[in-house]
Design a protein around this motif. Structure first.
Motif, PDB file in Angstrom:
ATOM      1  N   GLU A   1     -22.938   9.662  29.083  1.00 36.27           N
ATOM      2  CA  GLU A   1     -23.317   8.274  29.345  1.00 36.27           C
ATOM      3  C   GLU A   1     -22.119   7.467  29.847  1.00 36.27           C
ATOM      4  O   GLU A   1     -22.226   6.709  30.817  1.00 36.27           O
ATOM      5  N   GLN A   2     -20.971   7.645  29.174  1.00 34.39           N
ATOM      6  CA  GLN A   2     -19.757   6.940  29.605  1.00 34.39           C
ATOM      7  C   GLN A   2     -19.357   7.371  31.012  1.00 34.39           C
ATOM      8  O   GLN A   2     -18.963   6.557  31.838  1.00 34.39           O
ATOM      9  N   GLN A   3     -19.486   8.665  31.272  1.00 35.68           N
ATOM     10  CA  GLN A   3     -19.086   9.166  32.584  1.00 35.68           C
ATOM     11  C   GLN A   3     -19.994   8.603  33.675  1.00 35.68           C
ATOM     12  O   GLN A   3     -19.521   8.237  34.760  1.00 35.68           O
ATOM     13  N   LEU A   4     -21.298   8.522  33.390  1.00 41.31           N
ATOM     14  CA  LEU A   4     -22.230   7.937  34.358  1.00 41.31           C
ATOM     15  C   LEU A   4     -21.882   6.471  34.618  1.00 41.31           C
ATOM     16  O   LEU A   4     -21.940   6.009  35.761  1.00 41.31           O
ATOM     17  N   TYR A   5     -21.496   5.769  33.565  1.00 39.31           N
ATOM     18  CA  TYR A   5     -21.085   4.369  33.716  1.00 39.31           C
ATOM     19  C   TYR A   5     -19.883   4.277  34.664  1.00 39.31           C
ATOM     20  O   TYR A   5     -19.860   3.448  35.577  1.00 39.31           O
ATOM     21  N   VAL A   6     -18.887   5.165  34.459  1.00 45.22           N
ATOM     22  CA  VAL A   6     -17.697   5.171  35.322  1.00 45.22           C
ATOM     23  C   VAL A   6     -18.099   5.423  36.778  1.00 45.22           C
ATOM     24  O   VAL A   6     -17.656   4.719  37.693  1.00 45.22           O
ATOM     25  N   ILE A   7     -18.963   6.412  36.983  1.00 42.74           N
ATOM     26  CA  ILE A   7     -19.384   6.780  38.339  1.00 42.74           C
ATOM     27  C   ILE A   7     -20.136   5.619  39.007  1.00 42.74           C
ATOM     28  O   ILE A   7     -19.843   5.249  40.149  1.00 42.74           O
ATOM     29  N   ASN A   8     -21.054   5.007  38.279  1.00 42.47           N
ATOM     30  CA  ASN A   8     -21.813   3.889  38.848  1.00 42.47           C
ATOM     31  C   ASN A   8     -20.908   2.708  39.162  1.00 42.47           C
ATOM     32  O   ASN A   8     -21.040   2.077  40.222  1.00 42.47           O
ATOM     33  N   GLN A   9     -19.982   2.419  38.270  1.00 42.00           N
ATOM     34  CA  GLN A   9     -19.069   1.304  38.499  1.00 42.00           C
ATOM     35  C   GLN A   9     -18.189   1.547  39.718  1.00 42.00           C
ATOM     36  O   GLN A   9     -18.045   0.676  40.563  1.00 42.00           O
ATOM     37  N   ILE A  10     -17.628   2.742  39.802  1.00 47.08           N
ATOM     38  CA  ILE A  10     -16.709   2.986  40.926  1.00 47.08           C
ATOM     39  C   ILE A  10     -17.474   2.966  42.245  1.00 47.08           C
ATOM     40  O   ILE A  10     -16.992   2.437  43.248  1.00 47.08           O
ATOM     41  N   HIS A  11     -18.713   3.446  42.245  1.00 45.30           N
ATOM     42  CA  HIS A  11     -19.515   3.394  43.469  1.00 45.30           C
ATOM     43  C   HIS A  11     -19.803   1.958  43.874  1.00 45.30           C
ATOM     44  O   HIS A  11     -19.600   1.580  45.031  1.00 45.30           O
ATOM     45  N   SER A  12     -20.228   1.157  42.936  1.00 43.37           N
ATOM     46  CA  SER A  12     -20.598  -0.210  43.336  1.00 43.37           C
ATOM     47  C   SER A  12     -19.348  -1.006  43.723  1.00 43.37           C
ATOM     48  O   SER A  12     -19.373  -1.773  44.685  1.00 43.37           O
ATOM     49  N   ILE A  13     -18.247  -0.774  43.013  1.00 43.42           N
ATOM     50  CA  ILE A  13     -17.010  -1.503  43.345  1.00 43.42           C
ATOM     51  C   ILE A  13     -16.472  -1.059  44.710  1.00 43.42           C
ATOM     52  O   ILE A  13     -16.090  -1.888  45.543  1.00 43.42           O
ATOM     53  N   CYS A  14     -16.484   0.227  44.970  1.00 41.00           N
ATOM     54  CA  CYS A  14     -15.999   0.730  46.266  1.00 41.00           C
ATOM     55  C   CYS A  14     -16.895   0.236  47.404  1.00 41.00           C
ATOM     56  O   CYS A  14     -16.404  -0.148  48.464  1.00 41.00           O
ATOM     57  N   ARG A  15     -18.207   0.234  47.191  1.00 38.85           N
ATOM     58  CA  ARG A  15     -19.115  -0.220  48.259  1.00 38.85           C
ATOM     59  C   ARG A  15     -18.871  -1.689  48.574  1.00 38.85           C
ATOM     60  O   ARG A  15     -18.791  -2.071  49.734  1.00 38.85           O
TER      61      ARG A  15
END
Ligand SMILES: *Cc1c(COP(=O)(O)O)cnc(C)c1O
Length: 385
Positions: free
Chosen positions: A363-377
């Motif tokens: 769950e934490q890892q998915l949060y990291v992945i989603n955050q980095i995707h939205s921030i990078c986009r």
């Protein structure tokens, strides 16, 4: 929300119980737990000798001294490492210099090492390849150069316990003179603070053992004479770099869990590899001749500064490994300047270490992945406008 750090120790009930056992025993230091840890460690990596010390920094220092490093000598290492990889040369009164990294593995480039020997006409006394993120350097290539030019190879394996290279464990020293590990809590296994040296060279082993404990011996074979059962001799100028038995007991217990830790880190890395969008995130490349311990999962992104800040604001404890050592004010004062190692500097501009540690949840890892995707986009959208 609690911050998700980039790295963190994992402590089990068994780890705690083994520390308590030492606390209830007669010896908190210089008892049986340190020799036991050393023998566990050398069996694990497949080396003849292991010497436990109180940090990897101490390990680097006395390994260099045992190799005879002193004034007039040079030690060369990678600019992309923790400062301790270079400071050990200065502790010994030697000079330090840097060999640029390979742009794919981010480890010291063996071709650049040979180029530097040829172009400067200098041969370092010690070369310190650093297994960055837990990925082994191409040690076979370094071995060929060490034999050709005659220098010591001291592996900084602080990130790489549990990693393999070809058919051996990192630390087996098949291709090097000695290897150094760190057991700081953020590394793969921990003793609180702590480190170790492994080697197959009995001469280095004996020297390092002396240097670890004041240069003092009680060994009949080493002493000049013997006044009686109380007698000991100081033979060289050593230090107190000993590990305690409390720490060593934790180390032995953690060592039993090491393969599980590395397996879990591989699963986390595989999930990042699968999920992260490579159109704007460059993932870490892995050489085929090794198996990393995945101490770090370092990606490269454009516009790193603002992305880093936003990730931290999202309670993700990302980090940067590393600032090129020679760009530290202390090293600039010795005369190093910007532009010295271009691969290292461009790596540094873009690197971010994402959270990776055994107890990181999916769950934490998915949060990291989603955050980095939205921030990078968002960051990409901004830079396109
Ligand atoms: C952590 C680290 C060190 C120093 O380790 P300590 O045990 O904290 O002294 C040295 N080199 C590298 C590459 C490290 O990551």
């Amino acid at each position: 929300m609690k911050i998700i750090p980039y790295g963190k120790q994992s402590i089990s009930e068994q780890d705690i119980a083994s520390v308590i056992e030492v606390l209830r025993s007669d010896y908190l230091t210089q008892g049986e737990a340190v020799p036991r840890f050393e023998s566990d460690l050398r069996n694990y990596v497949g080396a003849d000798y292991a010497i436990a010390v109180n940090s990897a920094t101490s390990a680097l220092h006395i390994a260099c001294l045992a190799m005879g490093l002193g004034s007039g000598d040079e030690l060369w290492t990678s600019p992309i490492s923790f400062v301790a990889s270079a400071n050990c040369a200065l502790y010994c009164g030697a000079k330090v210099d840097f060999v640029d990294i390979d742009p794919d593995t981010y480890n010291m480039c063996p071709d650049k090492l040979e180029d530097k020997i040829k172009s400067t006409g200098k041969i370092p006394k010690i070369v310190v390849p650093v297994h960055l993120t837990g990925q082994s350097c191409d040690m076979l290539k370094f071995r060929v150069l060490a034999d050709k030019y005659g220098f010591f190879l001291l592996e900084d394996a602080s990130h790489a316990i549990g990693a393999s290279y070809l058919d051996g464990k990192v630390g087996s020293c098949q291709y090097s003179d000695a290897a150094v590990f760190s057991f700081h809590p953020v590394k793969i296994i921990t003793t609180g603070e702590g480190g170790a040296i492994t080697t197959n060279n009995p001469d280095l082993y004996n020297k390092i053992v002396l240097l670890r404990s004041h240069g003092i011996t009680r060994d009949q074979n080493l002493m000049n004479h013997n006044d009686g059962p109380w007698y000991y001799e100081q033979l060289v100028l050593g230090y107190n770099y000993r590990l305690t038995d409390i720490q060593a007991a934790l180390g032995s217990s953690q060592l039993h869990r090491l393969d599980d830790f590395v397996q879990k880190r591989h699963e986390i890395a595989a999930f990042y590899n699968k999920k992260l969008d490579s159109s704007f995130i460059k993932k870490p490349q892995q050489a085929q001749n090794q198996r990393s311990s995945f101490h770090l999962y370092a990606v490269q992104v454009e516009n790193r500064g603002p992305i880093f800040t936003r990730l931290r604001e999202s309670n993700i404890g990302v980090n940067v490994h590393y600032i090129p050592i020679y760009l530290q004010p202390y090293y600039k004062k010795i005369g190093f300047t910007k532009g010295y190692c271009m691969n290292a500097e461009s790596y540094y501009q873009k690197t971010i270490s994402l959270p990776i540690y055994p107890d990181l949840t999916n769950e934490q890892q998915l949060y990291v992945i989603n955050q980095i995707h939205s921030i990078c986009r968002q960051s990409l959208a901004v830079s396109v406008e």
